[in-house]
Design an enzyme around this catalytic site. Structure first.
Site, PDB file in Angstrom:
ATOM      1  CE  LYS A  17      60.532  31.118  27.757  1.00  0.00           C
ATOM      2  NZ  LYS A  17      61.211  32.353  27.394  1.00  0.00           N
ATOM      3  CD  GLU A  33      62.745  34.103  24.225  1.00  0.00           C
ATOM      4  OE1 GLU A  33      63.041  33.075  23.456  1.00  0.00           O
ATOM      5  OE2 GLU A  33      61.669  34.047  24.835  1.00  0.00           O
ATOM      6  N   GLY A  59      50.147  33.079  25.902  1.00  0.00           N
ATOM      7  CA  GLY A  59      50.783  33.410  24.701  1.00  0.00           C
ATOM      8  C   GLY A  59      50.129  33.054  23.311  1.00  0.00           C
ATOM      9  CB  THR A  70      53.579  29.052  22.071  1.00  0.00           C
ATOM     10  OG1 THR A  70      54.359  29.598  21.087  1.00  0.00           O
ATOM     11  CG2 THR A  70      54.765  28.606  23.158  1.00  0.00           C
ATOM     12  N   GLY A  71      51.251  27.491  22.863  1.00  0.00           N
ATOM     13  CA  GLY A  71      50.342  26.700  23.858  1.00  0.00           C
ATOM     14  C   GLY A  71      50.023  25.546  23.496  1.00  0.00           C
ATOM     15  CD  GLU A 129      45.192  35.317  28.406  1.00  0.00           C
ATOM     16  OE1 GLU A 129      44.991  35.649  26.967  1.00  0.00           O
ATOM     17  OE2 GLU A 129      46.316  36.182  28.908  1.00  0.00           O
ATOM     18  CB  CYS A 189      45.694  38.147  24.599  1.00  0.00           C
ATOM     19  SG  CYS A 189      45.211  38.767  26.280  1.00  0.00           S
ATOM     20  CD  GLU A 231      46.086  37.256  19.112  1.00  0.00           C
ATOM     21  OE1 GLU A 231      45.791  37.743  20.076  1.00  0.00           O
ATOM     22  OE2 GLU A 231      46.692  35.933  19.003  1.00  0.00           O
TER      23      GLU A 231
END
Length: 481
Positions: free
Chosen positions: A176, A179, A229, A233-234, A251, A285, A382
């Site tokens: 995926k 976007e 990401g 979301t992880g 990661e 990251c 972050e």
């Protein structure tokens, strides 16, 4: 300059396919529209999963001698190199990064396939002695179907980072794309399919994460998830994956610290600051988002870093400036919000702190905060932008405590001419990778991954390959012994 198509497609089960809905892709350097891409639906994602499942179950990727996978991966590397200039232009325009860095990203992608091609025929088991009457050995089977969700900051190289070992081990893959910057990955996959992989071995879809991504990670057809990401979301993906106990490589974020001792090579440190926090507009990251400086040299280093930041050239990626735009208006707004919060908490803004109002596009001024306390948001959260927090320290013990004082643990750095001190710090720093005297030292050969909220599992290097296989033990009772 290469022409950029106005509309792009998804790649499912051996065909480039459109969708009834489209996503807009913008140019961060102009804040204007660049192209559209087919917006994959849940039905598209299911078709991709079925194709990958069929390919994995057919054995087409594994029944031939491993040398066949070596040939595929080497051919892929050749094809990627052939489109590096075109792909770099596309990636530069959609992502905002410099043209030189975009080209390097395609070359790095080719290197991943070359590196793992060298390992595809060396995935070897072991023999285990059990005494007379038994034979026992291990073999490595591919996971099966790998679902890989790629971020927008380095879409081409991160895609290759996971795809190359997955194919080397004999997995079929559904990718995926992000976007915000999916087009460079289309160029990448267009090159990959020229290598003649079996149908269904690779599928590329671009869709909304909350719909298409969620469908992938909750599907029983998936045998492995690879995600790079954000932490939220992880965590969401892991909750969905838990229902089917799908093994995952995560990661996630970072708030990495460099520790600069009084004996630091200052030229070396400043070069690392420039690349560590201002490369790719700080959207990395593993960026050097915190700089811990021993008090004896604190004022001198702060002044030098501010001069460095204020001397950076800023502009659109095609001009190869020092600092490029961030990826979107939302990203820029989030960075500015964190900067304002840092000032409210008492951090001293030495330079920057706001958008470039005179530039069209999503440009953030290179930003340096000084006199930051370890408990401030700017030292703990972050930012994912060109924002550096500088923190003074007095002792080695205090530096380690501050560096380890976040929930993250991706990378860290030590700058000193004292090798004994460097090695003491290396042992004590809570991070998956530690740089000594050069930020971003290492390469595709070196394992990469974090601890804590920075995730788990390792990408890159030989170690990564074993995330894409399962160990199977075979124990045999030998008759007559």
């Amino acid at each position: 300059m290469y022409p950029i198509a106005s509309h792009w497609l998804n790649y499912i089960d051996g065909d480039w396919v459109d969708s009834t809905q489209h996503l807009s892709v913008n140019n961060p350097g102009t804040a204007g529209p660049l192209a559209t891409i087919a917006q994959a639906s849940v039905e598209d994602a299911e078709r991709a999963l079925l194709a990958a499942r069929r390919c994995a179950d057919s054995g087409e990727l594994t029944r031939a001698r491993p040398a066949q996978r070596v040939s595929w991966l080497l051919r892929i590397a050749e094809e990627i190199r052939a489109v590096a200039d075109e792909g770099a232009w596309v990636l530069c325009q959609e992502n905002g990064k410099s043209l030189a860095d975009a080209r390097d990203e395609f070359i790095e992608a080719a290197r991943y396939f070359e590196y793992y091609a060298g390992m595809a025929d060396k995935i070897e088991g072991t023999s285990i002695p059990l005494g007379n009457g038994y034979m026992d050995f291990t073999v490595y089977d591919p996971m099966g179907v790998s679902a890989q969700i790629v971020p927008w900051n380095f879409p081409v190289s991160i895609c290759a980072r996971s795809l190359a070992p997955a194919l080397a081990a004999g997995n079929a893959v559904v990718i995926k794309s992000p976007e915000l910057s999916p087009l460079g990955m289309c160029v990448l996959v267009r090159a990959i399919v020229k290598a003649g992989l079996p149908q269904g071995a690779i599928n590329l879809i671009c869709g909304r994460g909350r719909e298409v991504g969620a469908h992938l990670v909750s599907s029983a057809k998936v045998d492995q998830i690879v995600f790079t990401g954000s932490v939220p979301t992880g965590q969401s993906i892991l909750r969905d994956a838990a229902a089917n106990a799908i093994p995952s490589v995560m990661e996630l974020g970072g708030k990495s610290a460099a520790i600069a001792f009084a004996d630091v090579d200052r030229k070396q440190l400043l070069a690392s600051v420039k690349s560590g926090i201002f490369f790719n507009a700080g959207q990395v990251c593993s960026a050097m988002s915190r700089l811990l400086v021993q008090r004896e040299i604190y004022e001198d280093i702060v002044q030098a870093v501010v001069e460095l930041a204020e001397g950076l050239s800023v502009g659109r990626g095609q001009d190869n400036p020092d600092l490029t735009p961030v990826v979107s208006a939302a990203q820029l707004a989030g960075i500015e919000t964190l900067c304002r919060r840092a000032v409210d908490e008492g951090a001293v803004l030495a330079t920057g702190g706001e958008a470039h109002s005179e530039l069209t596009g999503h440009f953030m001024r290179p930003t340096v905060f000084r006199d930051v306390r370890a408990d401030m948001c700017i030292a703990r959260e972050e930012v994912f932008g060109p924002v550096l927090a500088i923190i003074p320290f007095d002792s080695e013990e205090q530096a380690i405590e501050i560096a380890n004082g976040t929930d993250f643990g991706l990378v860290a750095g030590v700058f000193t001419q004292d090798i004994s001190r460097a090695m003491r710090c290396v042992r004590r720093l809570r991070a998956g990778q530690v740089f000594v005297n050069e930020w971003y030292a290492g390469g595709i050969e070196t394992p990469f991954g974090g601890v804590g909220l920075s995730g788990f599992g390792r990408e890159k290097g030989q170690e990564a390959l074993y995330s894409y296989v399962r160990t199977k033990n075979v124990a045999i009772r030998v008759a007559g012994e």
